[in-house]
Structures are given as C-alpha cells and as structure tokens.
Design a protein around this motif. Structure first.
Motif, short mmCIF file in Angstrom:
data_model
loop_
_atom_site.label_atom_id
_atom_site.label_comp_id
_atom_site.label_asym_id
_atom_site.label_seq_id
_atom_site.Cartn_x
_atom_site.Cartn_y
_atom_site.Cartn_z
N ILE A 66 0.84 -1.21 0.00
CA ILE A 66 0.00 0.00 0.00
C ILE A 66 0.87 1.25 0.00
O ILE A 66 0.62 2.20 -0.75
N LEU A 67 1.91 1.25 0.82
CA LEU A 67 2.78 2.41 0.94
C LEU A 67 3.51 2.73 -0.36
O LEU A 67 3.67 3.90 -0.73
N THR A 68 3.95 1.70 -1.08
CA THR A 68 4.72 1.91 -2.31
C THR A 68 3.86 1.83 -3.57
O THR A 68 4.40 1.83 -4.68
N LEU A 69 2.54 1.74 -3.40
CA LEU A 69 1.61 1.65 -4.53
C LEU A 69 1.91 0.45 -5.43
O LEU A 69 1.79 0.52 -6.65
N GLY A 70 2.32 -0.64 -4.83
CA GLY A 70 2.53 -1.88 -5.55
C GLY A 70 3.94 -2.13 -6.04
O GLY A 70 4.23 -3.21 -6.57
N LEU A 71 4.83 -1.17 -5.90
CA LEU A 71 6.20 -1.36 -6.40
C LEU A 71 6.97 -2.42 -5.61
O LEU A 71 7.95 -2.97 -6.11
N ILE A 72 6.52 -2.73 -4.40
CA ILE A 72 7.18 -3.76 -3.61
C ILE A 72 7.05 -5.13 -4.29
O ILE A 72 7.84 -6.04 -4.04
N THR A 73 6.09 -5.25 -5.21
CA THR A 73 5.92 -6.50 -5.95
C THR A 73 7.17 -6.84 -6.74
O THR A 73 7.53 -8.02 -6.86
N LEU A 74 7.86 -5.84 -7.26
CA LEU A 74 9.12 -6.08 -7.98
C LEU A 74 10.16 -6.70 -7.04
O LEU A 74 10.90 -7.60 -7.44
N VAL A 75 10.22 -6.22 -5.81
CA VAL A 75 11.16 -6.75 -4.84
C VAL A 75 10.77 -8.18 -4.45
O VAL A 75 11.63 -9.06 -4.36
N VAL A 76 9.48 -8.42 -4.26
CA VAL A 76 9.02 -9.77 -3.90
C VAL A 76 9.34 -10.75 -5.04
O VAL A 76 9.84 -11.86 -4.79
N ASN A 77 9.10 -10.35 -6.28
CA ASN A 77 9.43 -11.21 -7.43
C ASN A 77 10.93 -11.48 -7.50
O ASN A 77 11.36 -12.59 -7.81
N ALA A 78 11.73 -10.46 -7.21
CA ALA A 78 13.18 -10.64 -7.22
C ALA A 78 13.61 -11.62 -6.12
O ALA A 78 14.46 -12.48 -6.36
N LEU A 79 13.02 -11.50 -4.95
CA LEU A 79 13.35 -12.42 -3.86
C LEU A 79 12.95 -13.85 -4.20
O LEU A 79 13.68 -14.80 -3.87
N MET A 80 11.82 -14.03 -4.87
CA MET A 80 11.40 -15.38 -5.28
C MET A 80 12.36 -15.95 -6.32
O MET A 80 12.67 -17.14 -6.30
N LEU A 81 12.87 -15.11 -7.21
CA LEU A 81 13.84 -15.57 -8.20
C LEU A 81 15.17 -15.91 -7.54
O LEU A 81 15.79 -16.93 -7.90
N LEU A 82 15.59 -15.11 -6.58
CA LEU A 82 16.83 -15.43 -5.85
C LEU A 82 16.68 -16.72 -5.03
O LEU A 82 17.61 -17.52 -4.96
N LEU A 83 15.51 -16.92 -4.43
CA LEU A 83 15.26 -18.16 -3.70
C LEU A 83 15.27 -19.36 -4.64
O LEU A 83 15.82 -20.41 -4.31
#
Length: 125
Positions: A66-83
């Motif tokens: 909510i705070l970043t208007l959805g941009l945190i999704t890029l970070v979550v996707n990156a973390l899933m790719l790193l995992l």
C-alpha cells in the motif's frame, strides 16, 4: 493436470527468455537436452516457490504494498527468483542469478513473458 503442465511450460519459457536477455542469469549445461531438462526442473522449482512462499511474503509485505503503490511486488518477485536460484544450486541444477538488481530485472521480464504466454496458451482447469 493440464493447467499445471501449461503453467510449468509458461514458467520455463519465461525463465528461458530471462536467461537469453540477461547475461547475469545463467543456465548452463553440456548439451541442448540437458539445458532443456534443467530449465523445466527450474520452472518446477519456481512454481513451487511461487505457490508456497510468495503468498506468505505478500501477506507480510501488504503494508509496504500500500505504501509503495505496488512497487514492492518487484522486490518480492526478485526475492522469489533469488530463492529459486539458491534452491536450484542446492538441487544441483545449473541455474544462477547473480545479484539483486539482476533478479529485479529478471523478475520483471519473467512476469511480462509469463503474462503473455498465459494469454496465448490454453488454460483448462
């Protein structure tokens, strides 16, 4: 079962495009068939990670969403790719993502290609 196969093939295609575009996402093998098998196995691992871990991370990061208007999704996707990269290394698969920013760009590419492939491929439940 058909839906699972279609999603796995879409993930494999998206991961293949990401390895083709970005030099810091590598998939190595001694033959074409070994690379293809590794890509399908990595797509399975990626699917399991997205099925098990991603919903928990998204739930925990909801205030940031909510705070970043959805941009945190890029970070979550990156973390899933790193995992996925780490798990692939643990499973002796030849798939590696080198660096966080490469993972962010790779996650973006994978999301776009997966979306496009899901539009084209049949999706029967």
């Amino acid at each position: 079962m058909k839906n699972f196969i279609v999603k796995t093939l879409a993930n494999a295609g998206a991961l293949g495009v990401a390895t083709w575009i970005l030099k810091d996402i590598t998939l190595t093998g001694d033959s074409f068939w070994r690379e293809t098998l590794s890509l399908i196995l990595v797509a399975l691992v990626f699917g399991v990670v997205n099925w098990l871990v991603k919903p928990v991370v998204q739930l925990l990061s909801f205030p940031l969403f909510i705070l970043t208007l959805g941009l945190i999704t890029l970070v979550v996707n990156a973390l899933m790719l790193l995992l996925t990269s780490w798990l692939a290394g643990e499973l002796s698969l030849d798939f590696h993502v080198h660096g966080f920013w490469t993972a962010v760009l790779g996650g973006l590419i994978i999301s776009i290609v997966s979306w496009a492939l899901h539009l084209v491929l049949p999706d029967d439940e």
